[in-house]
Design a protein around this motif. Structure first.
Motif, short mmCIF file in Angstrom:
data_model
loop_
_atom_site.label_atom_id
_atom_site.label_comp_id
_atom_site.label_asym_id
_atom_site.label_seq_id
_atom_site.Cartn_x
_atom_site.Cartn_y
_atom_site.Cartn_z
N ASN A 105 48.88 -34.22 12.54
CA ASN A 105 49.91 -33.72 13.46
C ASN A 105 50.07 -34.60 14.69
O ASN A 105 50.75 -34.24 15.63
CB ASN A 105 49.57 -32.28 13.88
N ALA B 154 42.28 -37.12 18.56
CA ALA B 154 41.14 -36.27 18.89
C ALA B 154 39.96 -37.06 19.44
O ALA B 154 39.21 -36.55 20.27
CB ALA B 154 40.71 -35.47 17.65
N GLY C 96 36.70 -33.22 21.00
CA GLY C 96 36.46 -33.96 19.76
C GLY C 96 35.02 -33.92 19.26
O GLY C 96 34.66 -34.67 18.35
N THR D 53 34.92 -32.81 15.67
CA THR D 53 35.50 -33.90 14.88
C THR D 53 34.45 -34.97 14.62
O THR D 53 34.31 -35.47 13.50
CB THR D 53 36.73 -34.50 15.62
P1 ADP Z 1 35.63 -29.72 20.17
O1 ADP Z 1 34.66 -29.57 19.07
O2 ADP Z 1 35.15 -30.64 21.24
O3 ADP Z 1 36.09 -28.40 20.73
P2 ADP Z 1 37.50 -30.57 18.10
O4 ADP Z 1 36.88 -31.76 17.47
O5 ADP Z 1 37.37 -29.27 17.39
O6 ADP Z 1 36.95 -30.43 19.60
O7 ADP Z 1 39.04 -30.84 18.32
C1 ADP Z 1 39.54 -31.97 19.05
C2 ADP Z 1 41.05 -31.90 19.09
O8 ADP Z 1 41.56 -32.09 17.79
C3 ADP Z 1 41.59 -30.54 19.56
O9 ADP Z 1 42.75 -30.77 20.33
C4 ADP Z 1 41.95 -29.84 18.28
O10 ADP Z 1 43.00 -28.91 18.49
C5 ADP Z 1 42.37 -30.99 17.39
N1 ADP Z 1 42.08 -30.73 15.97
C6 ADP Z 1 40.88 -30.40 15.44
N2 ADP Z 1 40.96 -30.27 14.09
C7 ADP Z 1 42.26 -30.52 13.79
C8 ADP Z 1 43.00 -30.55 12.56
N3 ADP Z 1 42.40 -30.32 11.38
N4 ADP Z 1 44.30 -30.84 12.61
C9 ADP Z 1 44.91 -31.10 13.80
N5 ADP Z 1 44.29 -31.10 15.00
C10 ADP Z 1 42.98 -30.81 15.00
#
Ligand code: ADP
Length: 266
Positions: free
Chosen positions: A25, A29, A52, A55
């Protein structure tokens, strides 16, 4: 991965080289991120929500691919207890409600077609490691939040992981339960020679648990600071009350503060 000249103690378990992640999208991240984790090291990734951290864990686990850069995970092992596999513990225990504690812990071995005769003692050992032997026949609905998290931990330990990835596993627990699990996790880390990468947004938890705290900036997550937490081993509850713990927490908090600037609600 590790070159022939590097000593066993310095062997690298996880290596991220200029890794970035842009989701489909368009959300950037992560990265670029460079991070080496030594075998047997306990590190925390600390940063605000959405920077991230998860991630990064998913990239290490191979659950998602980097957009650029290289993710390396050591397949080597030695004579210590820790094995080859990667274990993952999520914030939610995600247990099967219809299955007993024992069967929940058995799941990864069942999926891996490990024969019963080999699986049974490993399941019992994992349950003993988290202090749940007496609850093997119980169902998740009969357990407290802390006990459910112990089941989730046992389910990761049953594969004898060399690397344990933990994504805010204790965030939903009350403080005393969290402290107990912190101490039990440290004892397991010492005993089982695992490499642990622990994600948290708690300064206090990161300093208490880890040998190294890696502070991440807000999205796209990069490393903004690193702290080595140097304190006599084994780390025990008294550390939480010590002047050096307070000093580390203050230093790490100060480094984390800029990661929150510009975040809505921060
Ligand atoms: P944290 O673990 O530090 O809270 P994340 O790694 O979960 O952060 O997410 C980092 C960013 O990536 C956030 O803005 C989240 O909304 C986005 N994000 C995470 N997974 C996805 C995905 N599968 N598709 C699109 N955006 C994602």
């Amino acid at each position: 991965m590790a070159g022939p000249a590097s000593s066993e103690a310095d062997a690298i378990a996880v290596s991220l080289g200029a890794v970035t992640k842009v989701y489909d999208n368009g959300v950037a991240a992560l990265g670029p991120l460079d991070l080496d984790v030594k075998r047997g090291e306990f590190i925390s990734l600390l940063g605000p929500s959405g920077c991230g951290k998860s991630t990064a864990l998913r990239l290490i686990a191979g659950l998602t691919a980097p957009s650029s850069g290289v993710v390396g995970v050591s397949q080597r092992t030695n004579e210590t207890r820790a094995g080859y596999s990667i274990g993952f513990v999520f914030q939610e225990p995600t247990l099967m409600p219809w299955a007993s504690v024992r069967d929940n812990v058995r799941l990864p071995l069942k999926l891996g077609h490990v024969p019963m005769a080999e699986a049974d003692p490993r399941v019992e050992e994992a349950l003993a490691q988290v202090g749940l032997s007496e609850f093997a026949a119980a169902y998740p609905r009969e357990l407290s939040g802390g006990m459910k998290m112990r089941v989730s931990l046992a389910r990761a330990l049953v594969t004898n992981p060399g690397i344990l990835l933990m994504d805010e596993p204790f965030a939903a627990l009350d403080e005393i339960t969290r402290f107990r699990l912190n101490n039990d996790l440290l004892a397991l880390w010492r005993k089982l020679n695992m490499t642990i990468v622990f994600v948290t947004h708690s300064v206090f938890e990161s300093v208490y648990l880890s040998q190294r705290v890696v502070v991440m900036s807000s999205r796209p997550g990069r490393i903004s600071a690193e702290f080595r937490i140097d304190t006599p081993e084994p780390r025990v509850e008294e550390f939480r009350m010590s002047a050096s713990y307070a000093a580390y927490c203050r230093e790490v908090s100060n480094a984390l503060m800029p990661s929150y600037s510009g975040l809505v609600g921060a």
